[in-house]
Design a protein around this motif. Structure first.
Motif, PDB file in Angstrom:
ATOM      1  N   ALA A  30       4.108  -1.602  -6.761  1.00 29.55           N
ATOM      2  CA  ALA A  30       2.939  -2.087  -7.491  1.00 29.55           C
ATOM      3  C   ALA A  30       1.712  -2.157  -6.578  1.00 29.55           C
ATOM      4  CB  ALA A  30       3.233  -3.468  -8.084  1.00 29.55           C
ATOM      5  N   ILE A  31       1.915  -2.575  -5.336  1.00 33.01           N
ATOM      6  CA  ILE A  31       0.805  -2.644  -4.374  1.00 33.01           C
ATOM      7  C   ILE A  31       0.244  -1.257  -4.098  1.00 33.01           C
ATOM      8  CG2 ILE A  31       0.242  -3.089  -1.945  1.00 33.01           C
ATOM      9  CD1 ILE A  31       0.281  -5.580  -3.623  1.00 33.01           C
ATOM     10  N   ASN A  32       1.118  -0.300  -3.880  1.00 36.47           N
ATOM     11  CA  ASN A  32       0.662   1.068  -3.621  1.00 36.47           C
ATOM     12  C   ASN A  32      -0.022   1.670  -4.844  1.00 36.47           C
ATOM     13  OD1 ASN A  32       1.641   2.212  -0.812  1.00 36.47           O
ATOM     14  ND2 ASN A  32       3.262   0.854  -1.550  1.00 36.47           N
ATOM     15  N   LEU A  33       0.422   1.265  -6.006  1.00 35.09           N
ATOM     16  CA  LEU A  33      -0.217   1.719  -7.238  1.00 35.09           C
ATOM     17  C   LEU A  33      -1.609   1.106  -7.375  1.00 35.09           C
ATOM     18  CD1 LEU A  33       0.438   3.562  -9.593  1.00 35.09           C
ATOM     19  CD2 LEU A  33       1.507   1.627 -10.760  1.00 35.09           C
ATOM     20  N   LEU A  34      -1.745  -0.133  -6.944  1.00 33.52           N
ATOM     21  CA  LEU A  34      -3.044  -0.799  -6.942  1.00 33.52           C
ATOM     22  C   LEU A  34      -4.008  -0.092  -5.996  1.00 33.52           C
ATOM     23  CD1 LEU A  34      -3.735  -4.585  -7.008  1.00 33.52           C
ATOM     24  CD2 LEU A  34      -4.771  -3.236  -5.180  1.00 33.52           C
ATOM     25  N   VAL A  35      -3.522   0.261  -4.811  1.00 31.61           N
ATOM     26  CA  VAL A  35      -4.351   0.977  -3.838  1.00 31.61           C
ATOM     27  C   VAL A  35      -4.772   2.334  -4.401  1.00 31.61           C
ATOM     28  CG1 VAL A  35      -4.356   2.100  -1.569  1.00 31.61           C
ATOM     29  CG2 VAL A  35      -3.360  -0.186  -1.834  1.00 31.61           C
ATOM     30  N   LEU A  36      -3.828   3.029  -5.017  1.00 31.02           N
ATOM     31  CA  LEU A  36      -4.129   4.326  -5.627  1.00 31.02           C
ATOM     32  C   LEU A  36      -5.214   4.182  -6.689  1.00 31.02           C
ATOM     33  CD1 LEU A  36      -3.497   7.348  -6.178  1.00 31.02           C
ATOM     34  CD2 LEU A  36      -1.707   6.566  -7.755  1.00 31.02           C
ATOM     35  N   SER A  37      -5.122   3.138  -7.495  1.00 32.47           N
ATOM     36  CA  SER A  37      -6.098   2.906  -8.556  1.00 32.47           C
ATOM     37  C   SER A  37      -7.498   2.684  -7.986  1.00 32.47           C
ATOM     38  CB  SER A  37      -5.676   1.693  -9.392  1.00 32.47           C
ATOM     39  OG  SER A  37      -4.413   1.898  -9.991  1.00 32.47           O
ATOM     40  N   ILE A  38      -7.584   1.922  -6.904  1.00 36.59           N
ATOM     41  CA  ILE A  38      -8.888   1.652  -6.278  1.00 36.59           C
ATOM     42  C   ILE A  38      -9.479   2.927  -5.689  1.00 36.59           C
ATOM     43  CG2 ILE A  38     -10.049   0.429  -4.396  1.00 36.59           C
ATOM     44  CD1 ILE A  38      -8.138  -1.892  -4.852  1.00 36.59           C
TER      45      ILE A  38
ATOM     46  N   LYS B 144       1.339  -4.219   5.158  1.00 39.09           N
ATOM     47  CA  LYS B 144       2.580  -3.590   5.616  1.00 39.09           C
ATOM     48  C   LYS B 144       3.241  -2.762   4.512  1.00 39.09           C
ATOM     49  CE  LYS B 144       3.715  -7.154   9.064  1.00 39.09           C
ATOM     50  NZ  LYS B 144       4.679  -8.233   9.422  1.00 39.09           N
ATOM     51  N   SER B 145       2.999  -3.158   3.267  1.00 36.08           N
ATOM     52  CA  SER B 145       3.622  -2.465   2.129  1.00 36.08           C
ATOM     53  C   SER B 145       2.937  -1.148   1.793  1.00 36.08           C
ATOM     54  CB  SER B 145       3.606  -3.377   0.890  1.00 36.08           C
ATOM     55  OG  SER B 145       4.292  -4.584   1.132  1.00 36.08           O
ATOM     56  N   ILE B 146       1.672  -1.017   2.216  1.00 38.30           N
ATOM     57  CA  ILE B 146       0.909   0.186   1.865  1.00 38.30           C
ATOM     58  C   ILE B 146       1.372   1.359   2.707  1.00 38.30           C
ATOM     59  CG2 ILE B 146      -1.388   1.208   1.752  1.00 38.30           C
ATOM     60  CD1 ILE B 146      -2.493  -1.630   1.410  1.00 38.30           C
ATOM     61  N   ASN B 147       1.727   2.426   2.025  1.00 37.01           N
ATOM     62  CA  ASN B 147       2.280   3.607   2.688  1.00 37.01           C
ATOM     63  C   ASN B 147       1.774   4.857   1.978  1.00 37.01           C
ATOM     64  OD1 ASN B 147       4.544   5.794   2.778  1.00 37.01           O
ATOM     65  ND2 ASN B 147       4.954   4.485   4.552  1.00 37.01           N
ATOM     66  N   LYS B 148       1.328   5.827   2.765  1.00 32.42           N
ATOM     67  CA  LYS B 148       0.779   7.042   2.183  1.00 32.42           C
ATOM     68  C   LYS B 148       1.788   7.750   1.292  1.00 32.42           C
ATOM     69  CE  LYS B 148      -1.343  11.472   3.398  1.00 32.42           C
ATOM     70  NZ  LYS B 148      -1.775  12.365   4.505  1.00 32.42           N
ATOM     71  N   MET B 149       3.044   7.801   1.727  1.00 34.64           N
ATOM     72  CA  MET B 149       4.086   8.466   0.939  1.00 34.64           C
ATOM     73  C   MET B 149       4.330   7.733  -0.377  1.00 34.64           C
ATOM     74  SD  MET B 149       4.826  11.121   2.624  1.00 34.64           S
ATOM     75  CE  MET B 149       6.286  11.631   1.696  1.00 34.64           C
ATOM     76  N   GLU B 150       4.272   6.394  -0.308  1.00 33.50           N
ATOM     77  CA  GLU B 150       4.475   5.607  -1.530  1.00 33.50           C
ATOM     78  C   GLU B 150       3.318   5.811  -2.508  1.00 33.50           C
ATOM     79  OE1 GLU B 150       6.794   3.604  -2.886  1.00 33.50           O
ATOM     80  OE2 GLU B 150       8.189   4.230  -1.326  1.00 33.50           O
TER      81      GLU B 150
ATOM     82  N   LEU C 210      -3.523 -11.731  -3.323  1.00 30.33           N
ATOM     83  CA  LEU C 210      -3.348 -10.564  -2.450  1.00 30.33           C
ATOM     84  C   LEU C 210      -4.052 -10.770  -1.119  1.00 30.33           C
ATOM     85  CD1 LEU C 210      -3.880  -7.756  -5.109  1.00 30.33           C
ATOM     86  CD2 LEU C 210      -1.735  -8.342  -3.986  1.00 30.33           C
ATOM     87  N   ILE C 211      -5.236 -11.369  -1.165  1.00 31.22           N
ATOM     88  CA  ILE C 211      -5.982 -11.626   0.075  1.00 31.22           C
ATOM     89  C   ILE C 211      -5.236 -12.645   0.943  1.00 31.22           C
ATOM     90  CG2 ILE C 211      -8.128 -12.561   1.014  1.00 31.22           C
ATOM     91  CD1 ILE C 211      -9.528 -11.515  -1.526  1.00 31.22           C
ATOM     92  N   LYS C 212      -4.678 -13.647   0.302  1.00 33.07           N
ATOM     93  CA  LYS C 212      -3.944 -14.691   1.020  1.00 33.07           C
ATOM     94  C   LYS C 212      -2.724 -14.127   1.734  1.00 33.07           C
ATOM     95  CE  LYS C 212      -1.890 -19.257   0.297  1.00 33.07           C
ATOM     96  NZ  LYS C 212      -1.569 -20.316  -0.711  1.00 33.07           N
ATOM     97  N   ASP C 213      -2.083 -13.142   1.104  1.00 29.05           N
ATOM     98  CA  ASP C 213      -0.871 -12.543   1.674  1.00 29.05           C
ATOM     99  C   ASP C 213      -1.175 -11.162   2.246  1.00 29.05           C
ATOM    100  OD1 ASP C 213       1.869 -12.636   2.278  1.00 29.05           O
ATOM    101  OD2 ASP C 213       2.371 -11.489   0.480  1.00 29.05           O
ATOM    102  N   ARG C 214      -2.398 -10.974   2.752  1.00 27.13           N
ATOM    103  CA  ARG C 214      -2.862  -9.634   3.141  1.00 27.13           C
ATOM    104  C   ARG C 214      -2.027  -8.987   4.250  1.00 27.13           C
ATOM    105  NH1 ARG C 214      -6.620 -13.342   4.497  1.00 27.13           N
ATOM    106  NH2 ARG C 214      -7.190 -13.658   6.679  1.00 27.13           N
ATOM    107  N   LYS C 215      -1.440  -9.794   5.145  1.00 26.91           N
ATOM    108  CA  LYS C 215      -0.643  -9.213   6.224  1.00 26.91           C
ATOM    109  C   LYS C 215       0.578  -8.488   5.672  1.00 26.91           C
ATOM    110  CE  LYS C 215      -2.016 -12.385   9.929  1.00 26.91           C
ATOM    111  NZ  LYS C 215      -1.544 -13.389  10.933  1.00 26.91           N
ATOM    112  N   ASN C 216       1.299  -9.137   4.792  1.00 24.64           N
ATOM    113  CA  ASN C 216       2.462  -8.495   4.174  1.00 24.64           C
ATOM    114  C   ASN C 216       2.052  -7.363   3.243  1.00 24.64           C
ATOM    115  OD1 ASN C 216       4.349 -10.204   5.421  1.00 24.64           O
ATOM    116  ND2 ASN C 216       4.079 -11.773   3.855  1.00 24.64           N
ATOM    117  N   ILE C 217       0.906  -7.549   2.588  1.00 27.24           N
ATOM    118  CA  ILE C 217       0.415  -6.519   1.670  1.00 27.24           C
ATOM    119  C   ILE C 217       0.097  -5.236   2.435  1.00 27.24           C
ATOM    120  CG2 ILE C 217      -1.451  -5.891   0.094  1.00 27.24           C
ATOM    121  CD1 ILE C 217       0.509  -7.961  -1.015  1.00 27.24           C
TER     122      ILE C 217
END
Length: 429
Positions: free
Chosen positions: A81-89, A208-214, A199-206
Protein backbone atom coordinates in the motif's frame (compact mmCIF):
# COMPACT_ATOMS: atom_id res chain seq x y z
CA UNK A 1 -41.67 1.68 7.94
CA UNK A 2 -39.35 2.76 10.70
CA UNK A 3 -35.59 2.73 10.62
CA UNK A 4 -34.04 0.85 13.52
CA UNK A 5 -31.48 3.55 14.18
CA UNK A 6 -29.96 1.81 17.18
CA UNK A 7 -29.39 -1.34 15.14
CA UNK A 8 -28.08 0.68 12.24
CA UNK A 9 -25.47 2.35 14.45
CA UNK A 10 -24.43 -0.66 16.50
CA UNK A 11 -21.52 -1.85 14.38
CA UNK A 12 -18.17 -0.61 13.10
CA UNK A 13 -19.54 0.08 9.64
CA UNK A 14 -22.28 2.37 10.96
CA UNK A 15 -19.84 4.09 13.34
CA UNK A 16 -17.58 4.87 10.40
CA UNK A 17 -20.52 6.24 8.45
CA UNK A 18 -21.58 8.32 11.45
CA UNK A 19 -18.10 9.81 11.88
CA UNK A 20 -17.68 10.80 8.25
CA UNK A 21 -21.30 11.86 7.88
CA UNK A 22 -20.94 14.02 11.01
CA UNK A 23 -17.93 15.81 9.61
CA UNK A 24 -19.53 16.13 6.18
CA UNK A 25 -22.77 17.36 7.76
CA UNK A 26 -20.95 20.10 9.65
CA UNK A 27 -19.03 21.09 6.52
CA UNK A 28 -22.13 21.16 4.33
CA UNK A 29 -24.12 23.04 6.96
CA UNK A 30 -21.42 25.70 7.03
CA UNK A 31 -21.38 25.82 3.21
CA UNK A 32 -25.15 26.25 3.15
CA UNK A 33 -25.24 28.94 5.81
CA UNK A 34 -22.48 30.99 4.20
CA UNK A 35 -23.49 30.57 0.55
CA UNK A 36 -26.02 33.48 0.63
CA UNK A 37 -23.19 35.74 1.80
CA UNK A 38 -20.86 34.52 -0.94
CA UNK A 39 -23.48 34.97 -3.68
CA UNK A 40 -23.94 38.57 -2.55
CA UNK A 41 -20.20 39.32 -2.62
CA UNK A 42 -19.60 38.05 -6.15
CA UNK A 43 -21.47 38.82 -9.37
CA UNK A 44 -23.08 36.05 -11.44
CA UNK A 45 -20.36 36.51 -14.06
CA UNK A 46 -17.62 36.07 -11.45
CA UNK A 47 -19.39 33.05 -10.04
CA UNK A 48 -19.69 31.74 -13.60
CA UNK A 49 -15.91 31.85 -14.09
CA UNK A 50 -15.45 29.91 -10.87
CA UNK A 51 -18.06 27.37 -11.97
CA UNK A 52 -16.22 26.78 -15.24
CA UNK A 53 -12.92 26.46 -13.34
CA UNK A 54 -14.52 23.95 -10.95
CA UNK A 55 -15.96 21.95 -13.85
CA UNK A 56 -12.57 21.71 -15.58
CA UNK A 57 -10.90 20.80 -12.30
CA UNK A 58 -13.59 18.27 -11.50
CA UNK A 59 -12.86 16.38 -14.70
CA UNK A 60 -9.05 16.58 -14.73
CA UNK A 61 -8.49 15.91 -11.03
CA UNK A 62 -10.23 12.56 -11.43
CA UNK A 63 -7.34 11.21 -13.51
CA UNK A 64 -4.49 13.00 -11.72
CA UNK A 65 -3.07 9.74 -10.35
CA UNK A 66 -4.75 7.54 -12.96
CA UNK A 67 -6.82 6.12 -10.09
CA UNK A 68 -3.91 4.03 -8.76
CA UNK A 69 -4.77 5.46 -5.33
CA UNK A 70 -7.94 3.35 -5.32
CA UNK A 71 -5.75 0.29 -4.95
CA UNK A 72 -4.38 1.48 -1.59
CA UNK A 73 -7.29 0.19 0.54
CA UNK A 74 -7.26 -3.24 -1.13
CA UNK A 75 -3.48 -3.80 -1.28
CA UNK A 76 -2.37 -7.15 0.20
CA UNK A 77 -0.31 -5.56 2.97
CA UNK A 78 0.85 -2.17 4.25
CA UNK A 79 4.19 -2.37 2.42
CA UNK A 80 2.46 -2.73 -0.94
CA UNK A 81 0.00 0.00 0.00
CA UNK A 82 2.88 2.38 0.79
CA UNK A 83 4.54 1.72 -2.55
CA UNK A 84 1.21 2.21 -4.26
CA UNK A 85 0.86 5.55 -2.49
CA UNK A 86 4.32 6.59 -3.71
CA UNK A 87 3.43 5.51 -7.24
CA UNK A 88 0.24 7.57 -7.09
CA UNK A 89 2.14 10.71 -6.01
CA UNK A 90 4.74 10.27 -8.77
CA UNK A 91 2.03 9.94 -11.41
CA UNK A 92 0.22 12.97 -10.00
CA UNK A 93 3.39 15.07 -10.28
CA UNK A 94 3.90 13.95 -13.87
CA UNK A 95 0.28 14.71 -14.75
CA UNK A 96 0.49 18.20 -13.22
CA UNK A 97 3.66 18.79 -15.25
CA UNK A 98 1.92 17.78 -18.47
CA UNK A 99 -1.12 20.00 -17.77
CA UNK A 100 1.14 22.96 -16.92
CA UNK A 101 3.04 22.51 -20.18
CA UNK A 102 -0.16 22.31 -22.22
CA UNK A 103 -1.59 25.41 -20.57
CA UNK A 104 1.65 27.30 -21.16
CA UNK A 105 2.00 26.59 -24.88
CA UNK A 106 -1.55 25.74 -26.08
CA UNK A 107 -3.96 27.49 -23.67
CA UNK A 108 -6.38 28.77 -26.31
CA UNK A 109 -6.96 25.36 -27.85
CA UNK A 110 -7.27 23.57 -24.52
CA UNK A 111 -9.62 26.02 -22.78
CA UNK A 112 -11.45 27.06 -25.94
CA UNK A 113 -12.49 23.44 -26.36
CA UNK A 114 -14.10 23.66 -22.91
CA UNK A 115 -16.30 26.55 -24.05
CA UNK A 116 -14.85 29.30 -21.89
CA UNK A 117 -12.20 31.86 -22.78
CA UNK A 118 -12.49 34.01 -19.62
CA UNK A 119 -10.78 31.29 -17.58
CA UNK A 120 -7.52 31.97 -19.47
CA UNK A 121 -6.50 34.60 -16.93
CA UNK A 122 -6.55 31.96 -14.21
CA UNK A 123 -5.15 29.03 -16.17
CA UNK A 124 -2.25 28.28 -13.81
CA UNK A 125 -4.66 27.71 -10.94
CA UNK A 126 -5.85 24.59 -12.78
CA UNK A 127 -2.66 22.51 -12.27
CA UNK A 128 -2.39 23.94 -8.75
CA UNK A 129 -5.89 22.75 -7.95
CA UNK A 130 -5.20 19.34 -9.52
CA UNK A 131 -2.09 18.87 -7.38
CA UNK A 132 -3.65 19.72 -4.01
CA UNK A 133 -6.90 17.96 -4.77
CA UNK A 134 -5.07 14.87 -6.01
CA UNK A 135 -2.75 14.80 -3.02
CA UNK A 136 -5.71 14.96 -0.65
CA UNK A 137 -7.38 12.09 -2.52
CA UNK A 138 -4.28 9.88 -2.26
CA UNK A 139 -3.90 10.33 1.49
CA UNK A 140 -7.66 9.90 1.88
CA UNK A 141 -7.39 6.36 0.48
CA UNK A 142 -4.63 5.52 2.97
CA UNK A 143 -6.83 6.84 5.78
CA UNK A 144 -9.70 4.68 4.54
CA UNK A 145 -7.33 1.67 4.58
CA UNK A 146 -6.46 2.17 8.25
CA UNK A 147 -10.10 3.11 8.99
CA UNK A 148 -9.17 6.38 10.65
CA UNK A 149 -12.57 7.88 9.93
CA UNK A 150 -12.20 10.48 12.66
CA UNK A 151 -9.41 12.19 10.72
CA UNK A 152 -11.50 12.17 7.54
CA UNK A 153 -14.34 13.84 9.44
CA UNK A 154 -11.97 16.47 10.82
CA UNK A 155 -10.60 17.36 7.38
CA UNK A 156 -14.10 17.78 5.93
CA UNK A 157 -14.83 20.45 8.52
CA UNK A 158 -11.42 22.14 8.09
CA UNK A 159 -11.84 22.31 4.33
CA UNK A 160 -15.22 23.97 4.61
CA UNK A 161 -14.05 26.54 7.17
CA UNK A 162 -10.92 27.51 5.25
CA UNK A 163 -12.62 27.59 1.86
CA UNK A 164 -15.65 29.65 2.86
CA UNK A 165 -13.83 32.22 4.96
CA UNK A 166 -11.17 32.63 2.27
CA UNK A 167 -13.86 33.36 -0.31
CA UNK A 168 -15.67 35.77 1.98
CA UNK A 169 -12.48 37.60 3.00
CA UNK A 170 -11.37 38.11 -0.60
CA UNK A 171 -14.90 38.96 -1.66
CA UNK A 172 -14.98 41.82 0.84
CA UNK A 173 -11.91 43.28 -0.90
CA UNK A 174 -13.41 42.79 -4.38
CA UNK A 175 -10.88 40.21 -5.56
CA UNK A 176 -13.34 38.97 -8.20
CA UNK A 177 -13.17 35.45 -9.63
CA UNK A 178 -9.66 34.90 -8.31
CA UNK A 179 -11.04 35.15 -4.78
CA UNK A 180 -13.37 32.22 -5.41
CA UNK A 181 -10.66 30.23 -7.18
CA UNK A 182 -8.00 30.78 -4.50
CA UNK A 183 -10.55 29.96 -1.84
CA UNK A 184 -11.28 26.69 -3.60
CA UNK A 185 -7.59 25.76 -3.89
CA UNK A 186 -6.88 26.60 -0.26
CA UNK A 187 -9.91 24.61 0.80
CA UNK A 188 -8.76 21.54 -1.13
CA UNK A 189 -5.33 21.61 0.50
CA UNK A 190 -6.74 21.93 4.03
CA UNK A 191 -6.59 18.53 5.68
CA UNK A 192 -3.70 17.01 3.74
CA UNK A 193 -1.37 17.28 6.74
CA UNK A 194 -3.98 15.67 9.02
CA UNK A 195 -4.40 12.64 6.74
CA UNK A 196 -0.65 12.32 6.17
CA UNK A 197 0.22 12.65 9.88
CA UNK A 198 0.35 8.87 10.63
CA UNK A 199 2.74 8.35 7.72
CA UNK A 200 4.92 11.30 8.72
CA UNK A 201 5.06 10.07 12.31
CA UNK A 202 6.23 6.63 11.18
CA UNK A 203 8.39 7.99 8.34
CA UNK A 204 11.47 5.92 9.22
CA UNK A 205 9.66 2.62 8.78
CA UNK A 206 7.75 4.00 5.82
CA UNK A 207 10.93 4.95 3.98
CA UNK A 208 12.30 1.46 4.55
CA UNK A 209 9.21 -0.01 2.88
CA UNK A 210 9.63 2.00 -0.31
CA UNK A 211 11.29 -0.07 -3.00
CA UNK A 212 11.67 0.57 -6.71
CA UNK A 213 10.82 -3.04 -7.57
CA UNK A 214 7.71 -2.91 -5.40
CA UNK A 215 6.61 0.32 -7.08
CA UNK A 216 7.01 -1.34 -10.50
CA UNK A 217 5.15 -4.39 -9.21
CA UNK A 218 2.25 -2.16 -8.13
CA UNK A 219 2.35 -0.40 -11.50
CA UNK A 220 1.66 -3.74 -13.22
CA UNK A 221 -0.57 -5.42 -10.64
CA UNK A 222 -3.07 -2.57 -10.47
CA UNK A 223 -2.96 -1.70 -14.17
CA UNK A 224 -6.75 -2.06 -14.43
CA UNK A 225 -7.19 1.15 -12.46
CA UNK A 226 -5.54 3.41 -15.09
CA UNK A 227 -6.81 1.31 -18.00
CA UNK A 228 -10.45 1.15 -16.91
CA UNK A 229 -11.14 3.08 -13.68
CA UNK A 230 -9.42 6.35 -14.65
CA UNK A 231 -11.17 6.69 -18.05
CA UNK A 232 -14.39 5.49 -16.45
CA UNK A 233 -14.22 8.09 -13.69
CA UNK A 234 -13.30 10.77 -16.24
CA UNK A 235 -16.41 9.87 -18.19
CA UNK A 236 -18.39 9.86 -14.95
CA UNK A 237 -17.15 13.35 -14.09
CA UNK A 238 -17.86 14.54 -17.62
CA UNK A 239 -21.42 13.30 -17.25
CA UNK A 240 -21.77 15.51 -14.16
CA UNK A 241 -19.87 18.59 -15.36
CA UNK A 242 -20.83 18.87 -19.03
CA UNK A 243 -24.48 19.85 -18.38
CA UNK A 244 -23.34 23.16 -16.83
CA UNK A 245 -21.29 23.97 -19.93
CA UNK A 246 -24.00 22.86 -22.35
CA UNK A 247 -26.72 24.80 -20.51
CA UNK A 248 -24.57 27.94 -20.64
CA UNK A 249 -23.97 27.40 -24.36
CA UNK A 250 -27.63 26.79 -25.26
CA UNK A 251 -29.57 28.97 -22.81
CA UNK A 252 -27.02 31.43 -21.44
CA UNK A 253 -25.25 31.92 -18.13
CA UNK A 254 -28.47 32.84 -16.32
CA UNK A 255 -29.92 29.36 -16.71
CA UNK A 256 -26.60 27.65 -16.01
CA UNK A 257 -26.20 29.77 -12.87
CA UNK A 258 -29.62 28.77 -11.54
CA UNK A 259 -28.93 25.15 -12.46
CA UNK A 260 -25.54 25.18 -10.71
CA UNK A 261 -26.97 26.56 -7.47
CA UNK A 262 -29.92 24.15 -7.54
CA UNK A 263 -27.64 21.21 -8.27
CA UNK A 264 -25.33 22.15 -5.39
CA UNK A 265 -28.14 22.47 -2.86
CA UNK A 266 -30.14 19.38 -3.82
CA UNK A 267 -26.98 17.28 -3.71
CA UNK A 268 -26.52 18.03 0.01
CA UNK A 269 -28.08 14.69 1.07
CA UNK A 270 -25.70 12.89 -1.29
CA UNK A 271 -22.71 14.78 0.10
CA UNK A 272 -23.93 14.46 3.66
CA UNK A 273 -24.72 10.75 3.89
CA UNK A 274 -24.20 9.13 0.49
CA UNK A 275 -20.49 9.90 0.12
CA UNK A 276 -19.81 8.89 3.72
CA UNK A 277 -21.56 5.56 3.22
CA UNK A 278 -19.70 5.04 -0.07
CA UNK A 279 -16.30 5.62 1.61
CA UNK A 280 -17.01 3.36 4.59
CA UNK A 281 -18.70 0.75 2.39
CA UNK A 282 -15.55 0.60 0.24
CA UNK A 283 -13.40 0.17 3.33
CA UNK A 284 -15.56 -2.72 4.55
CA UNK A 285 -15.85 -4.29 1.11
CA UNK A 286 -12.11 -4.05 0.50
CA UNK A 287 -11.22 -5.87 3.74
CA UNK A 288 -13.87 -8.60 3.86
CA UNK A 289 -16.01 -8.42 0.72
CA UNK A 290 -13.62 -10.24 -1.58
CA UNK A 291 -13.46 -13.29 0.66
CA UNK A 292 -17.18 -13.28 1.51
CA UNK A 293 -19.28 -11.86 -1.35
CA UNK A 294 -22.45 -13.37 0.13
CA UNK A 295 -22.05 -11.22 3.25
CA UNK A 296 -21.32 -8.22 1.05
CA UNK A 297 -24.50 -8.76 -0.94
CA UNK A 298 -26.55 -8.94 2.27
CA UNK A 299 -24.94 -5.68 3.40
CA UNK A 300 -25.88 -4.07 0.06
CA UNK A 301 -29.52 -5.05 0.53
CA UNK A 302 -29.68 -3.61 4.03
CA UNK A 303 -28.02 -0.35 3.02
CA UNK A 304 -30.25 0.01 -0.05
CA UNK A 305 -33.45 -0.30 1.99
CA UNK A 306 -32.30 2.30 4.51
CA UNK A 307 -31.07 4.74 1.86
CA UNK A 308 -34.36 4.46 -0.01
CA UNK A 309 -36.35 5.50 3.05
CA UNK A 310 -33.93 8.26 4.08
CA UNK A 311 -33.80 9.64 0.52
CA UNK A 312 -37.59 10.13 0.38
CA UNK A 313 -37.42 12.94 2.93
CA UNK A 314 -35.40 15.52 0.90
CA UNK A 315 -37.17 14.39 -2.29
CA UNK A 316 -40.62 15.26 -0.93
CA UNK A 317 -39.43 18.53 0.64
CA UNK A 318 -37.96 19.78 -2.63
CA UNK A 319 -40.96 18.73 -4.70
CA UNK A 320 -43.38 20.55 -2.38
CA UNK A 321 -41.33 23.55 -1.25
CA UNK A 322 -38.31 23.93 -3.56
CA UNK A 323 -39.08 27.34 -5.16
CA UNK A 324 -40.33 28.82 -1.89
CA UNK A 325 -37.26 27.70 0.08
CA UNK A 326 -34.83 29.00 -2.55
CA UNK A 327 -36.61 32.37 -2.65
CA UNK A 328 -36.50 32.75 1.12
CA UNK A 329 -32.93 31.56 1.62
CA UNK A 330 -31.16 32.96 -1.45
CA UNK A 331 -33.48 35.80 -2.41
CA UNK A 332 -36.31 36.23 -4.89
CA UNK A 333 -33.82 36.29 -7.78
CA UNK A 334 -33.15 32.60 -7.16
CA UNK A 335 -36.77 31.41 -7.46
CA UNK A 336 -35.95 29.75 -10.79
CA UNK A 337 -33.25 27.67 -9.11
CA UNK A 338 -35.95 26.34 -6.80
CA UNK A 339 -37.99 25.25 -9.81
CA UNK A 340 -34.97 23.38 -11.18
CA UNK A 341 -34.43 21.81 -7.74
CA UNK A 342 -37.81 20.08 -8.06
CA UNK A 343 -36.64 18.37 -11.23
CA UNK A 344 -33.13 17.57 -10.02
CA UNK A 345 -34.49 16.06 -6.78
CA UNK A 346 -35.42 12.88 -8.67
CA UNK A 347 -31.89 12.47 -9.99
CA UNK A 348 -30.32 13.05 -6.60
CA UNK A 349 -32.67 10.46 -5.10
CA UNK A 350 -31.54 7.75 -7.54
CA UNK A 351 -27.89 8.79 -7.18
CA UNK A 352 -28.23 8.70 -3.38
CA UNK A 353 -29.60 5.15 -3.22
CA UNK A 354 -27.43 3.57 -5.93
CA UNK A 355 -24.01 5.30 -5.97
CA UNK A 356 -22.33 3.60 -2.96
CA UNK A 357 -22.59 0.20 -4.62
CA UNK A 358 -20.54 1.28 -7.63
CA UNK A 359 -17.43 0.64 -5.50
CA UNK A 360 -18.06 -3.08 -6.00
CA UNK A 361 -16.45 -2.79 -9.43
CA UNK A 362 -13.14 -1.78 -7.84
CA UNK A 363 -13.30 -4.40 -5.08
CA UNK A 364 -13.59 -7.26 -7.58
CA UNK A 365 -11.55 -5.44 -10.25
CA UNK A 366 -14.43 -5.27 -12.73
CA UNK A 367 -13.34 -1.88 -13.98
CA UNK A 368 -14.21 -2.78 -17.56
CA UNK A 369 -17.92 -2.95 -16.70
CA UNK A 370 -17.69 0.38 -14.92
CA UNK A 371 -15.95 1.94 -17.92
CA UNK A 372 -18.68 0.75 -20.32
CA UNK A 373 -21.39 2.20 -18.07
CA UNK A 374 -19.67 5.57 -17.80
CA UNK A 375 -19.02 5.67 -21.54
CA UNK A 376 -22.72 5.05 -22.10
CA UNK A 377 -23.50 7.82 -19.59
CA UNK A 378 -21.53 10.44 -21.53
CA UNK A 379 -23.11 9.32 -24.81
CA UNK A 380 -26.53 9.82 -23.21
CA UNK A 381 -25.56 13.30 -21.96
CA UNK A 382 -24.39 14.32 -25.42
CA UNK A 383 -27.56 12.84 -26.96
CA UNK A 384 -29.83 14.64 -24.48
CA UNK A 385 -28.37 18.07 -25.21
CA UNK A 386 -28.22 17.41 -28.96
CA UNK A 387 -31.94 16.54 -28.93
CA UNK A 388 -32.72 19.57 -26.76
CA UNK A 389 -30.85 21.91 -29.08
CA UNK A 390 -32.21 20.33 -32.28
CA UNK A 391 -35.84 20.47 -31.16
CA UNK A 392 -35.45 23.79 -29.30
CA UNK A 393 -36.60 22.43 -25.96
CA UNK A 394 -36.96 24.89 -23.13
CA UNK A 395 -34.66 24.49 -20.14
CA UNK A 396 -37.26 22.59 -18.08
CA UNK A 397 -37.72 19.88 -20.68
CA UNK A 398 -33.97 19.64 -21.24
CA UNK A 399 -33.13 19.22 -17.56
CA UNK A 400 -36.00 16.73 -17.14
CA UNK A 401 -34.69 14.64 -20.04
CA UNK A 402 -31.20 14.73 -18.55
CA UNK A 403 -32.55 13.61 -15.15
CA UNK A 404 -34.42 10.70 -16.73
CA UNK A 405 -31.37 9.54 -18.70
CA UNK A 406 -29.03 9.66 -15.69
CA UNK A 407 -31.54 7.91 -13.42
CA UNK A 408 -31.69 5.03 -15.88
CA UNK A 409 -27.89 4.76 -15.76
CA UNK A 410 -27.82 4.58 -11.96
CA UNK A 411 -30.49 1.88 -11.92
CA UNK A 412 -28.63 -0.10 -14.58
CA UNK A 413 -25.43 0.20 -12.50
CA UNK A 414 -27.20 -1.34 -9.52
CA UNK A 415 -28.42 -4.26 -11.61
CA UNK A 416 -24.92 -4.98 -12.94
CA UNK A 417 -23.42 -4.74 -9.43
CA UNK A 418 -25.86 -7.43 -8.30
CA UNK A 419 -24.79 -9.61 -11.23
CA UNK A 420 -21.12 -9.17 -10.26
CA UNK A 421 -21.89 -10.23 -6.69
CA UNK A 422 -23.89 -13.24 -7.85
CA UNK A 423 -21.02 -14.31 -10.12
CA UNK A 424 -18.53 -14.02 -7.24
CA UNK A 425 -20.82 -16.02 -4.95
CA UNK A 426 -21.05 -18.80 -7.54
CA UNK A 427 -17.25 -18.91 -7.88
CA UNK A 428 -16.90 -19.53 -4.14
CA UNK A 429 -19.76 -22.01 -3.77
Amino acid sequence: MKINLRGFLSNDFAKGVTLIAGGTASAQLLNTLLSPIITRLYTPEEYGVFTVYSSILGMLMIIGSLRYEWGIPIADNDAKAINLLVLSILILLAFVGVITTVLTFWPDFFLGFLLEDSILNYKYFIPLGIFFGGLYGIFLQWTIRIKNYKSISKTKINQSIVQNFSKISMGLFNFGPIGLIIGGVIGQSAGISTLAAPLIKDRKNILKSINKMEVMYCLKKYIKFPVFSAPSQLLNAAGLQLPVLFLASIYGTGVSGHYALANTIVNLPMMLIGSAIADVFYGEAATSGRSNPKRLKDLCKKIFRKLFIIGLIPLLILILLGPLLFSIFFGQNWYEAGVYSRILAFLVFTRFIFTPFGRIFSVFQRQKSEFILDFFRVILVLLVFWIANYYSFNSYYTISLYVLAMSVIYFLTFLIVNKVLNDEIKLRS
